[in-house]
Design a protein around this motif. Structure first.
Motif, mmCIF file in Angstrom:
data_model
loop_
_atom_site.group_PDB
_atom_site.id
_atom_site.type_symbol
_atom_site.label_atom_id
_atom_site.label_comp_id
_atom_site.label_asym_id
_atom_site.label_seq_id
_atom_site.Cartn_x
_atom_site.Cartn_y
_atom_site.Cartn_z
ATOM 1 N N GLY A 31 -3.388 -23.133 3.330
ATOM 2 C CA GLY A 31 -3.609 -22.647 4.682
ATOM 3 C C GLY A 31 -2.282 -22.512 5.402
ATOM 4 N N THR A 32 -2.332 -22.341 6.718
ATOM 5 C CA THR A 32 -1.120 -22.152 7.517
ATOM 6 C C THR A 32 -0.918 -23.339 8.443
ATOM 7 N N TRP A 33 0.309 -23.846 8.454
ATOM 8 C CA TRP A 33 0.683 -25.049 9.212
ATOM 9 C C TRP A 33 1.946 -24.764 10.017
ATOM 10 N N GLU A 34 2.056 -25.384 11.201
ATOM 11 C CA GLU A 34 3.255 -25.211 12.025
ATOM 12 C C GLU A 34 3.814 -26.554 12.461
ATOM 13 N N LYS A 161 8.607 -34.962 9.935
ATOM 14 C CA LYS A 161 8.145 -33.684 10.489
ATOM 15 C C LYS A 161 6.630 -33.697 10.515
ATOM 16 N N GLU A 162 6.070 -33.302 11.664
ATOM 17 C CA GLU A 162 4.622 -33.215 11.782
ATOM 18 C C GLU A 162 4.215 -31.753 11.829
ATOM 19 N N TYR A 163 3.188 -31.425 11.047
ATOM 20 C CA TYR A 163 2.652 -30.073 10.965
ATOM 21 C C TYR A 163 1.205 -30.075 11.419
ATOM 22 N N ILE A 164 0.814 -28.992 12.108
ATOM 23 C CA ILE A 164 -0.536 -28.806 12.615
ATOM 24 C C ILE A 164 -1.142 -27.593 11.942
ATOM 25 N N ARG A 165 -2.380 -27.734 11.451
ATOM 26 C CA ARG A 165 -3.074 -26.593 10.845
ATOM 27 C C ARG A 165 -3.384 -25.573 11.943
#
Length: 167
Positions: A31-34, A161-165
Motif C-alpha cells: 500500500g501507500t505510506w507517508e 521514522k513514523e509512517y501513516i497509511r
C-alpha cells in the motif's frame, strides 16, 4: 424431486466456488505510506512516500508541501527500490534515482518532477532495522539499526521514522 434439483445444484456449485482457491494473506505493508515532517524555519512539510507494490518492490518519493495533507509543491527524489521484510526486520536498497538537491544557497528546495536529474546513490551498506506496526495496522515505525564506523566509538543512532497509511 424436480422441485429440489435446482436448489441442490446451486448448493453444489456454491461449494465448488468457495473452496477453489486458498488465498495467501496480503502483506500488511503493501500500500501507500507517508512520513511527514514539518520544518518550522521553512514553514513547509517534507514528505517521504513509500508505495509498496508487492513483496519486494516499492517506489520512494520525497516531496515538499505547504500543508500536511495538501498537494505537493514539488519533488526532491523519486526512485524504485528493492526491499525485504522478514518478521519485523526491514531492509531496503536503491541506486538509480531521479533527484534534486540545490547546489547553492539560493537554490529552490524542490522542483517539478520533469526537472529531476538522473543520478546514482551508492550505499556503503544496506539500511536495515526494525519495523513495528500499530495495533490497527494503519501506522508503522522504522528504527534503523545504529551505524558503527569505528568499534571503539559508540554507534550513531538514527531517528525513528513514523509512517501513516494513506490508502
Amino acid at each position: 424431486m424436480k422441485k429440489y434439483f435446482p436448489f441442490a445444484l446451486v448448493a453444489v456449485f456454491a461449494a465448488f466456488i468457495s473452496c477453489t482457491e486458498n488465498e495467501e494473506p496480503i502483506s500488511p505493508i503493501i500500500g501507500t505510506w507517508e512520513s511527514r515532517v514539518f520544518v518550522d524555519s521553512l514553514d513547509l512539510w517534507f514528505v517521504e512516500t513509500l508505495e509498496f507494490k508487492n513483496d519486494s518492490i516499492f517506489d520512494l518519493t520525497i516531496t515538499v508541501r505547504e500543508l500536511e495533507t495538501g498537494p505537493d509543491l514539488g519533488f526532491r527524489l523519486v526512485t524504485t527500490s528493492w526491499y525485504n521484510l522478514e518478521g519485523d526486520t526491514f531492509k531496503y536498497y536503491y541506486s538509480d534515482v531521479l533527484m534534486y538537491f540545490g547546489h547553492h544557497e539560493e537554490a529552490p528546495l524542490y522542483v517539478p518532477k520533469s526537472e529531476l536529474n538522473a543520478g546514482i546513490v551508492d550505499f556503503f551498506r544496506i539500511p536495515e532495522g526494525i519495523l513495528t506496526f500499530s495495533s490497527d495496522r494503519r501506522r508503522f515505525q522504522f528504527q534503523e539499526n545504529c551505524l558503527t564506523i569505528n568499534p571503539s566509538i559508540a554507534c550513531f543512532e538514527f531517528p525513528v521514522k513514523e509512517y501513516i497509511r494513506v490508502n
